[in-house]
Design a protein around this motif. Structure first.
Motif, PDB file in Angstrom:
ATOM      1  N   ALA A 167       0.860  -1.190   0.000  1.00  0.00           N
ATOM      2  CA  ALA A 167       0.000   0.000   0.000  1.00  0.00           C
ATOM      3  C   ALA A 167       0.897   1.242   0.000  1.00  0.00           C
ATOM      4  O   ALA A 167       2.015   1.196   0.520  1.00  0.00           O
ATOM      5  CB  ALA A 167      -0.906   0.005   1.218  1.00  0.00           C
ATOM      6  N   PRO A 168       0.395   2.350  -0.561  1.00  0.00           N
ATOM      7  CA  PRO A 168       1.226   3.561  -0.664  1.00  0.00           C
ATOM      8  C   PRO A 168       1.252   4.304   0.669  1.00  0.00           C
ATOM      9  O   PRO A 168       0.720   5.418   0.776  1.00  0.00           O
ATOM     10  CB  PRO A 168       0.505   4.362  -1.747  1.00  0.00           C
ATOM     11  CG  PRO A 168      -0.933   3.994  -1.561  1.00  0.00           C
ATOM     12  CD  PRO A 168      -0.955   2.569  -1.119  1.00  0.00           C
ATOM     13  N   VAL A 169       1.817   3.692   1.652  1.00  0.00           N
ATOM     14  CA  VAL A 169       1.701   4.189   3.025  1.00  0.00           C
ATOM     15  C   VAL A 169       3.071   4.163   3.692  1.00  0.00           C
ATOM     16  O   VAL A 169       3.882   3.266   3.442  1.00  0.00           O
ATOM     17  CB  VAL A 169       0.703   3.303   3.824  1.00  0.00           C
ATOM     18  CG1 VAL A 169       0.685   3.683   5.296  1.00  0.00           C
ATOM     19  CG2 VAL A 169      -0.705   3.418   3.236  1.00  0.00           C
ATOM     20  N   MET A 170       3.296   5.147   4.545  1.00  0.00           N
ATOM     21  CA  MET A 170       4.582   5.225   5.241  1.00  0.00           C
ATOM     22  C   MET A 170       4.364   5.651   6.692  1.00  0.00           C
ATOM     23  O   MET A 170       3.570   6.549   6.972  1.00  0.00           O
ATOM     24  CB  MET A 170       5.444   6.273   4.526  1.00  0.00           C
ATOM     25  CG  MET A 170       6.735   6.592   5.224  1.00  0.00           C
ATOM     26  SD  MET A 170       7.757   7.575   4.096  1.00  0.00           S
ATOM     27  CE  MET A 170       9.031   8.077   5.209  1.00  0.00           C
ATOM     28  N   ILE A 171       5.064   4.980   7.589  1.00  0.00           N
ATOM     29  CA  ILE A 171       5.161   5.485   8.965  1.00  0.00           C
ATOM     30  C   ILE A 171       6.314   6.479   8.921  1.00  0.00           C
ATOM     31  O   ILE A 171       7.453   6.098   8.629  1.00  0.00           O
ATOM     32  CB  ILE A 171       5.464   4.346   9.969  1.00  0.00           C
ATOM     33  CG1 ILE A 171       4.358   3.284   9.937  1.00  0.00           C
ATOM     34  CG2 ILE A 171       5.646   4.913  11.373  1.00  0.00           C
ATOM     35  CD1 ILE A 171       4.670   2.038  10.770  1.00  0.00           C
ATOM     36  N   THR A 172       6.023   7.748   9.165  1.00  0.00           N
ATOM     37  CA  THR A 172       7.076   8.763   8.976  1.00  0.00           C
ATOM     38  C   THR A 172       7.968   8.832  10.217  1.00  0.00           C
ATOM     39  O   THR A 172       7.645   8.264  11.264  1.00  0.00           O
ATOM     40  CB  THR A 172       6.469  10.136   8.630  1.00  0.00           C
ATOM     41  OG1 THR A 172       5.693  10.599   9.729  1.00  0.00           O
ATOM     42  CG2 THR A 172       5.579  10.039   7.389  1.00  0.00           C
ATOM     43  N   GLY A 173       9.079   9.551  10.093  1.00  0.00           N
ATOM     44  CA  GLY A 173      10.137   9.542  11.107  1.00  0.00           C
ATOM     45  C   GLY A 173       9.643   9.822  12.519  1.00  0.00           C
ATOM     46  O   GLY A 173       8.938  10.810  12.750  1.00  0.00           O
ATOM     47  N   ILE A 174      10.028   8.984  13.448  1.00  0.00           N
ATOM     48  CA  ILE A 174       9.597   9.185  14.837  1.00  0.00           C
ATOM     49  C   ILE A 174      10.773   9.227  15.818  1.00  0.00           C
ATOM     50  O   ILE A 174      10.945  10.205  16.537  1.00  0.00           O
ATOM     51  CB  ILE A 174       8.571   8.100  15.262  1.00  0.00           C
ATOM     52  CG1 ILE A 174       7.292   8.223  14.410  1.00  0.00           C
ATOM     53  CG2 ILE A 174       8.235   8.238  16.749  1.00  0.00           C
ATOM     54  CD1 ILE A 174       6.196   7.223  14.728  1.00  0.00           C
ATOM     55  N   THR A 175      11.595   8.183  15.848  1.00  0.00           N
ATOM     56  CA  THR A 175      12.498   8.180  16.997  1.00  0.00           C
ATOM     57  C   THR A 175      13.789   7.390  16.786  1.00  0.00           C
ATOM     58  O   THR A 175      14.038   6.827  15.725  1.00  0.00           O
ATOM     59  CB  THR A 175      11.741   7.689  18.265  1.00  0.00           C
ATOM     60  OG1 THR A 175      12.446   8.111  19.422  1.00  0.00           O
ATOM     61  CG2 THR A 175      11.567   6.175  18.280  1.00  0.00           C
ATOM     62  N   GLY A 176      14.584   7.336  17.834  1.00  0.00           N
ATOM     63  CA  GLY A 176      15.895   6.684  17.840  1.00  0.00           C
ATOM     64  C   GLY A 176      16.809   7.455  18.777  1.00  0.00           C
ATOM     65  O   GLY A 176      16.531   8.600  19.117  1.00  0.00           O
ATOM     66  N   GLY A 177      17.880   6.811  19.226  1.00  0.00           N
ATOM     67  CA  GLY A 177      18.857   7.507  20.072  1.00  0.00           C
ATOM     68  C   GLY A 177      18.909   6.923  21.456  1.00  0.00           C
ATOM     69  O   GLY A 177      19.799   6.147  21.782  1.00  0.00           O
ATOM     70  N   ALA A 178      17.920   7.251  22.263  1.00  0.00           N
ATOM     71  CA  ALA A 178      17.888   6.737  23.640  1.00  0.00           C
ATOM     72  C   ALA A 178      17.634   5.236  23.631  1.00  0.00           C
ATOM     73  O   ALA A 178      16.966   4.728  22.740  1.00  0.00           O
ATOM     74  CB  ALA A 178      16.794   7.450  24.426  1.00  0.00           C
ATOM     75  N   ARG A 179      18.163   4.549  24.653  1.00  0.00           N
ATOM     76  CA  ARG A 179      18.065   3.092  24.702  1.00  0.00           C
ATOM     77  C   ARG A 179      16.612   2.614  24.609  1.00  0.00           C
ATOM     78  O   ARG A 179      16.309   1.618  23.968  1.00  0.00           O
ATOM     79  CB  ARG A 179      18.706   2.605  26.011  1.00  0.00           C
ATOM     80  CG  ARG A 179      19.045   1.151  26.052  1.00  0.00           C
ATOM     81  CD  ARG A 179      20.153   0.890  27.079  1.00  0.00           C
ATOM     82  NE  ARG A 179      20.086   1.766  28.240  1.00  0.00           N
ATOM     83  CZ  ARG A 179      19.345   1.525  29.337  1.00  0.00           C
ATOM     84  NH1 ARG A 179      18.629   0.434  29.417  1.00  0.00           N
ATOM     85  NH2 ARG A 179      19.342   2.372  30.352  1.00  0.00           N
ATOM     86  N   GLU A 180      15.719   3.399  25.241  1.00  0.00           N
ATOM     87  CA  GLU A 180      14.302   3.012  25.277  1.00  0.00           C
ATOM     88  C   GLU A 180      13.651   3.043  23.897  1.00  0.00           C
ATOM     89  O   GLU A 180      12.561   2.510  23.702  1.00  0.00           O
ATOM     90  CB  GLU A 180      13.515   3.960  26.196  1.00  0.00           C
ATOM     91  CG  GLU A 180      13.873   3.865  27.667  1.00  0.00           C
ATOM     92  CD  GLU A 180      15.142   4.631  28.034  1.00  0.00           C
ATOM     93  OE1 GLU A 180      15.890   5.055  27.130  1.00  0.00           O
ATOM     94  OE2 GLU A 180      15.391   4.791  29.236  1.00  0.00           O
ATOM     95  N   THR A 181      14.305   3.695  22.936  1.00  0.00           N
ATOM     96  CA  THR A 181      13.673   3.815  21.612  1.00  0.00           C
ATOM     97  C   THR A 181      13.962   2.602  20.729  1.00  0.00           C
ATOM     98  O   THR A 181      13.342   2.451  19.686  1.00  0.00           O
ATOM     99  CB  THR A 181      14.158   5.090  20.880  1.00  0.00           C
ATOM    100  OG1 THR A 181      15.560   4.946  20.593  1.00  0.00           O
ATOM    101  CG2 THR A 181      13.943   6.337  21.708  1.00  0.00           C
ATOM    102  N   LEU A 182      14.895   1.774  21.142  1.00  0.00           N
ATOM    103  CA  LEU A 182      15.242   0.607  20.323  1.00  0.00           C
ATOM    104  C   LEU A 182      14.022  -0.283  20.106  1.00  0.00           C
ATOM    105  O   LEU A 182      13.724  -0.707  18.986  1.00  0.00           O
ATOM    106  CB  LEU A 182      16.374  -0.179  20.983  1.00  0.00           C
ATOM    107  CG  LEU A 182      16.923  -1.362  20.178  1.00  0.00           C
ATOM    108  CD1 LEU A 182      18.449  -1.439  20.305  1.00  0.00           C
ATOM    109  CD2 LEU A 182      16.311  -2.681  20.609  1.00  0.00           C
ATOM    110  N   ASP A 183      13.310  -0.508  21.187  1.00  0.00           N
ATOM    111  CA  ASP A 183      12.150  -1.384  21.082  1.00  0.00           C
ATOM    112  C   ASP A 183      11.051  -0.749  20.224  1.00  0.00           C
ATOM    113  O   ASP A 183      10.331  -1.437  19.505  1.00  0.00           O
ATOM    114  CB  ASP A 183      11.629  -1.715  22.478  1.00  0.00           C
ATOM    115  CG  ASP A 183      10.778  -2.956  22.446  1.00  0.00           C
ATOM    116  OD1 ASP A 183      11.221  -3.948  21.825  1.00  0.00           O
ATOM    117  OD2 ASP A 183       9.664  -2.932  22.994  1.00  0.00           O
TER     118      ASP A 183
END
Ligand SMILES: Cc1cc2nc3c(=O)[nH]c(=O)nc-3n(C[C@H](O)[C@H](O)[C@H](O)COP(=O)(O)O)c2cc1C
Length: 370
Positions: free
Chosen positions: A61-77
């Motif tokens: 489908a022409p769909v994207m989850i746009t940029g949200i997160t990364g960096g802090a350890r808690e964001t890995l999950d």
């Protein structure tokens, strides 16, 4: 925890728990895109085909989850789960700003919070992310390293002057000279560049400048209809003056439907992602009929993921795509390309906005249909 990691956690917490949505203006702009019901669509609902190609991948489908997160350890999950969801549904995924990778000097654990997405989902387009104003401090080699570190297929460069203006640690140097850095990066970095806003919309003037000076051909409008980053930063700042300014400009920006039109007019043959409050399949199909190529969202999938869990977030995407298919069925569009041929009625609010900007909506719709 250093400031930049803490900020990432605060952003997630505020977006999910506080009132940060645009309220006043947007509903009427989406309501003004009127699609026509076809009582004999001419094919079966199950024959609707939403597949498309993006960055060399076949999407369901022409769909994207746009940029949200990364960096802090808690964001890995968070990135792991978003990648699982994107992979499950055959859609694209954006990473959050990779600035923490730079400030940590490519620390392995920090890189891992982003790269987990690629490791989890080798089969989807993955888009890296960096700020326009961070770009001016980087050379092409560093940008390449940034892209390679997460094995991204493209790099999103975000424009967020309203957010930076309210953010306590904001960098508001958005000088035009950075466009020459963007041009060099676009030429040399080896992956396509996508330019995005973060929720205040792209204007005709800005897209014209970017197109003319850099050759960038992918835009995510991120218009003023969904998450307001001015409101998010208002909750973070302790400075009363900034808080006041945030209240004044909390609803600032270009409504998403307007921004789609302005971006398409300024760069007719670009790939356009419609985001910023494009939170259901009806808005997605309306955006496509108005000239976008894909739809994107950030907050709704994140909120479900963090509040209700993986299944709820995954179901959100499934329901989104199913709604798109049903709307396409009802307007007689069997394939995505048919959305450029169906009739679209545009109501007075959107029409007046466009004409007061000096554009003819009827000529625009004609152009789309060529
Ligand atoms: C928690 C959160 C963090 C975000 N971080 C980034 C980011 O690092 N870089 C970026 O370009 N956009 C970022 N965004 C903006 C989104 O990609 C998107 O443009 C914006 O939220 C509008 O979409 P929405 O109305 O569907 O939320 C973030 C959004 C959310 C909800």
């Amino acid at each position: 925890m250093s400031d930049i990691y803490w900020r990432k956690i605060q952003h997630l917490e505020i977006v999910v728990n506080r009132d940060v949505d645009f309220k006043d203006r947007c509903e009427e702009y989406f309501r003004d895109i009127i699609l026509i019901h076809q009582a004999i669509p001419g094919f079966r609902r199950d024959d609707v085909d939403t597949s498309t190609r993006f960055l060399g991948y076949e999407l369901k489908a022409p769909v994207m989850i746009t940029g949200i997160t990364g960096g802090a350890r808690e964001t890995l999950d968070v990135n792991r789960r978003l990648a699982q969801i994107a992979s499950q549904h055959g859609i694209a995924l954006g990473l959050g700003s990779q600035r923490p990778i730079l400030t940590s000097n490519f620390n392995r654990e920090v890189v891992e919070t982003y790269r987990v997405a690629r490791d989890t989902a080798p089969n989807i387009p993955l888009i890296g992310n960096i700020g326009f104003n961070t770009l001016k401090t980087l050379g092409v080699q560093e940008v390449k390293q940034l892209v390679d570190s997460v094995r991204a297929d493209a790099l999103a460069v975000h424009l967020n002057p309203a957010q930076e203006a309210i953010q306590p640690e904001g960098d508001t140097d958005f000088s035009l000279e950075t466009l020459s850095v963007l041009r060099e990066v676009a030429r040399e970095v080896g992956v396509p560049i996508l330019v995005k806003e973060v929720g205040n919309g792209l204007s005709y003037e800005v897209v014209r400048k970017i197109t003319a000076e850099t050759g960038v051909k992918i835009f995510d409008v991120a218009g003023a209809c969904g998450t307001s980053w001015v409101k998010v930063e208002m909750y973070r700042t302790a400075d009363d003056v900034r808080k006041h300014v945030a209240q004044v400009i909390g609803e600032w920006g270009i409504p998403t439907p307007v921004s789609i039109i302005e971006t398409r007019l300024a760069s007719p043959d670009s790939t356009i992602i419609a985001s910023g409050g494009v939170w259901d399949g009806l808005r997605a199909v309306k955006s496509l009929a108005l000239g976008a190529d894909m739809a994107g969202f950030a907050k709704p999938v994140l909120t479900r993921l963090l509040k209700e869990g993986f299944e709820s977030a995954s179901r959100f995407v499934a329901e989104y795509v199913e709604s798109m298919k049903t709307v396409m069925f009802l307007v007689g569009a069997e394939k995505l390309g048919d959305l450029r041929r169906i009739p679209v009625v545009v109501g007075p609010v959107l029409r007046n906005y466009v004409s007061s900007r000096g554009f003819s909506l009827d000529k625009y719709l004609e152009m789309l249909r060529k």
